[in-house]
Design a protein around this motif. Structure first.
Motif, PDB file in Angstrom:
ATOM      1  N   HIS A 160      -1.451  -8.248  -7.575  1.00  0.00           N
ATOM      2  CA  HIS A 160      -1.440  -9.070  -8.794  1.00  0.00           C
ATOM      3  C   HIS A 160      -1.028  -8.269 -10.025  1.00  0.00           C
ATOM      4  N   GLY A 161       0.003  -7.437  -9.866  1.00  0.00           N
ATOM      5  CA  GLY A 161       0.553  -6.708 -11.003  1.00  0.00           C
ATOM      6  C   GLY A 161      -0.168  -5.440 -11.396  1.00  0.00           C
ATOM      7  N   GLU A 162      -1.137  -4.984 -10.605  1.00  0.00           N
ATOM      8  CA  GLU A 162      -1.835  -3.748 -10.938  1.00  0.00           C
ATOM      9  C   GLU A 162      -2.077  -2.900  -9.698  1.00  0.00           C
ATOM     10  N   PHE A 163      -2.202  -1.587  -9.918  1.00  0.00           N
ATOM     11  CA  PHE A 163      -2.511  -0.668  -8.841  1.00  0.00           C
ATOM     12  C   PHE A 163      -4.020  -0.494  -8.748  1.00  0.00           C
ATOM     13  N   ILE A 164      -4.550  -0.566  -7.537  1.00  0.00           N
ATOM     14  CA  ILE A 164      -5.973  -0.376  -7.284  1.00  0.00           C
ATOM     15  C   ILE A 164      -6.121   0.909  -6.477  1.00  0.00           C
ATOM     16  N   ASP A 165      -6.935   1.841  -6.984  1.00  0.00           N
ATOM     17  CA  ASP A 165      -7.192   3.095  -6.287  1.00  0.00           C
ATOM     18  C   ASP A 165      -8.251   2.833  -5.220  1.00  0.00           C
ATOM     19  N   LEU A 166      -7.896   2.989  -3.959  1.00  0.00           N
ATOM     20  CA  LEU A 166      -8.821   2.716  -2.861  1.00  0.00           C
ATOM     21  C   LEU A 166      -9.752   3.884  -2.550  1.00  0.00           C
ATOM     22  N   LEU A 167      -9.500   5.063  -3.110  1.00  0.00           N
ATOM     23  CA  LEU A 167     -10.297   6.247  -2.797  1.00  0.00           C
ATOM     24  C   LEU A 167     -11.698   6.110  -3.387  1.00  0.00           C
ATOM     25  N   PRO A 168     -12.729   6.022  -2.523  1.00  0.00           N
ATOM     26  CA  PRO A 168     -14.091   5.867  -3.035  1.00  0.00           C
ATOM     27  C   PRO A 168     -14.660   7.192  -3.546  1.00  0.00           C
ATOM     28  N   PRO A 169     -15.690   7.145  -4.382  1.00  0.00           N
ATOM     29  CA  PRO A 169     -16.316   8.371  -4.889  1.00  0.00           C
ATOM     30  C   PRO A 169     -16.787   9.268  -3.739  1.00  0.00           C
ATOM     31  N   GLY A 170     -16.523  10.551  -3.857  1.00  0.00           N
ATOM     32  CA  GLY A 170     -16.953  11.515  -2.859  1.00  0.00           C
ATOM     33  C   GLY A 170     -15.950  11.763  -1.750  1.00  0.00           C
ATOM     34  N   TRP A 171     -14.962  10.898  -1.615  1.00  0.00           N
ATOM     35  CA  TRP A 171     -13.930  11.097  -0.587  1.00  0.00           C
ATOM     36  C   TRP A 171     -12.786  11.898  -1.183  1.00  0.00           C
ATOM     37  N   GLU A 172     -12.190  12.765  -0.371  1.00  0.00           N
ATOM     38  CA  GLU A 172     -11.051  13.565  -0.807  1.00  0.00           C
ATOM     39  C   GLU A 172      -9.718  12.952  -0.399  1.00  0.00           C
ATOM     40  N   TRP A 173      -9.718  12.138   0.672  1.00  0.00           N
ATOM     41  CA  TRP A 173      -8.460  11.580   1.180  1.00  0.00           C
ATOM     42  C   TRP A 173      -8.743  10.298   1.941  1.00  0.00           C
ATOM     43  N   LEU A 174      -7.729   9.472   2.083  1.00  0.00           N
ATOM     44  CA  LEU A 174      -7.803   8.312   2.972  1.00  0.00           C
ATOM     45  C   LEU A 174      -6.413   7.944   3.428  1.00  0.00           C
ATOM     46  N   PHE A 175      -6.369   7.260   4.572  1.00  0.00           N
ATOM     47  CA  PHE A 175      -5.105   6.845   5.152  1.00  0.00           C
ATOM     48  C   PHE A 175      -5.231   5.385   5.575  1.00  0.00           C
ATOM     49  N   PRO A 176      -4.652   4.455   4.804  1.00  0.00           N
ATOM     50  CA  PRO A 176      -4.681   3.048   5.216  1.00  0.00           C
ATOM     51  C   PRO A 176      -3.789   2.850   6.432  1.00  0.00           C
ATOM     52  N   THR A 177      -4.258   2.058   7.401  1.00  0.00           N
ATOM     53  CA  THR A 177      -3.474   1.857   8.621  1.00  0.00           C
ATOM     54  C   THR A 177      -2.994   0.430   8.805  1.00  0.00           C
ATOM     55  N   ALA A 178      -3.610  -0.542   8.139  1.00  0.00           N
ATOM     56  CA  ALA A 178      -3.172  -1.936   8.295  1.00  0.00           C
ATOM     57  C   ALA A 178      -3.640  -2.770   7.104  1.00  0.00           C
ATOM     58  N   ILE A 179      -2.910  -3.854   6.853  1.00  0.00           N
ATOM     59  CA  ILE A 179      -3.265  -4.812   5.814  1.00  0.00           C
ATOM     60  C   ILE A 179      -2.903  -6.199   6.332  1.00  0.00           C
ATOM     61  N   ASN A 180      -3.731  -7.200   6.009  1.00  0.00           N
ATOM     62  CA  ASN A 180      -3.390  -8.561   6.435  1.00  0.00           C
ATOM     63  C   ASN A 180      -2.896  -9.382   5.252  1.00  0.00           C
ATOM     64  N   ILE A 213       0.848  -1.180   0.000  1.00  0.00           N
ATOM     65  CA  ILE A 213       0.000   0.000   0.000  1.00  0.00           C
ATOM     66  C   ILE A 213       0.887   1.233   0.000  1.00  0.00           C
ATOM     67  N   SER A 214       0.525   2.183  -0.829  1.00  0.00           N
ATOM     68  CA  SER A 214       1.219   3.462  -0.854  1.00  0.00           C
ATOM     69  C   SER A 214       0.156   4.547  -0.995  1.00  0.00           C
ATOM     70  N   GLY A 215      -0.089   5.302   0.060  1.00  0.00           N
ATOM     71  CA  GLY A 215      -1.140   6.320   0.004  1.00  0.00           C
ATOM     72  C   GLY A 215      -2.485   5.665  -0.204  1.00  0.00           C
ATOM     73  N   GLN A 216      -3.168   6.044  -1.269  1.00  0.00           N
ATOM     74  CA  GLN A 216      -4.495   5.496  -1.533  1.00  0.00           C
ATOM     75  C   GLN A 216      -4.480   4.331  -2.514  1.00  0.00           C
ATOM     76  N   PHE A 217      -3.300   3.823  -2.868  1.00  0.00           N
ATOM     77  CA  PHE A 217      -3.202   2.757  -3.854  1.00  0.00           C
ATOM     78  C   PHE A 217      -2.741   1.442  -3.230  1.00  0.00           C
ATOM     79  N   LEU A 218      -3.323   0.367  -3.707  1.00  0.00           N
ATOM     80  CA  LEU A 218      -2.937  -0.986  -3.311  1.00  0.00           C
ATOM     81  C   LEU A 218      -2.378  -1.675  -4.550  1.00  0.00           C
ATOM     82  N   TYR A 219      -1.178  -2.235  -4.459  1.00  0.00           N
ATOM     83  CA  TYR A 219      -0.583  -2.982  -5.564  1.00  0.00           C
ATOM     84  C   TYR A 219      -0.905  -4.449  -5.351  1.00  0.00           C
TER      85      TYR A 219
END
Length: 76
Positions: free
Chosen positions: A9-29, A1-7
């Motif tokens: 299976h070879g691709e970046f996924i934008d985690l920022l949902p519609p209507g949100w201006e920012w997010l801060f991921p705190t943990a991943i399993n 995870i870097s900022g709002q992106f999750l890498y």
């Protein structure tokens, strides 16, 4: 995870949902489930969990208690 992106299976996924201006991921399993917090502005914030392509806003749990939903996790 870097900022709002999750890498995954070879691709970046934008985690920022519609209507949100920012997010801060705190943990991943090991399954790739992400928890954190974010929102539209400093006064309209919420916790979230992202798992298997589904983003869920969780407004009742403080971030400090969200790790229990993940089991073993890596905290940033």
């Amino acid at each position: 995870i870097s900022g709002q992106f999750l890498y995954s299976h070879g691709e970046f996924i934008d985690l920022l949902p519609p209507g949100w201006e920012w997010l801060f991921p705190t943990a991943i399993n090991e399954k790739g489930t992400v928890i954190g917090y974010g929102g539209k502005n400093a006064f309209d914030t919420a916790n979230f969990i992202y798992s298997q392509g589904v983003f869920e806003k969780i407004s009742v749990l403080p971030v400090s208690q969200m790790s229990s939903r993940l089991g073993q996790s890596k905290v940033f």
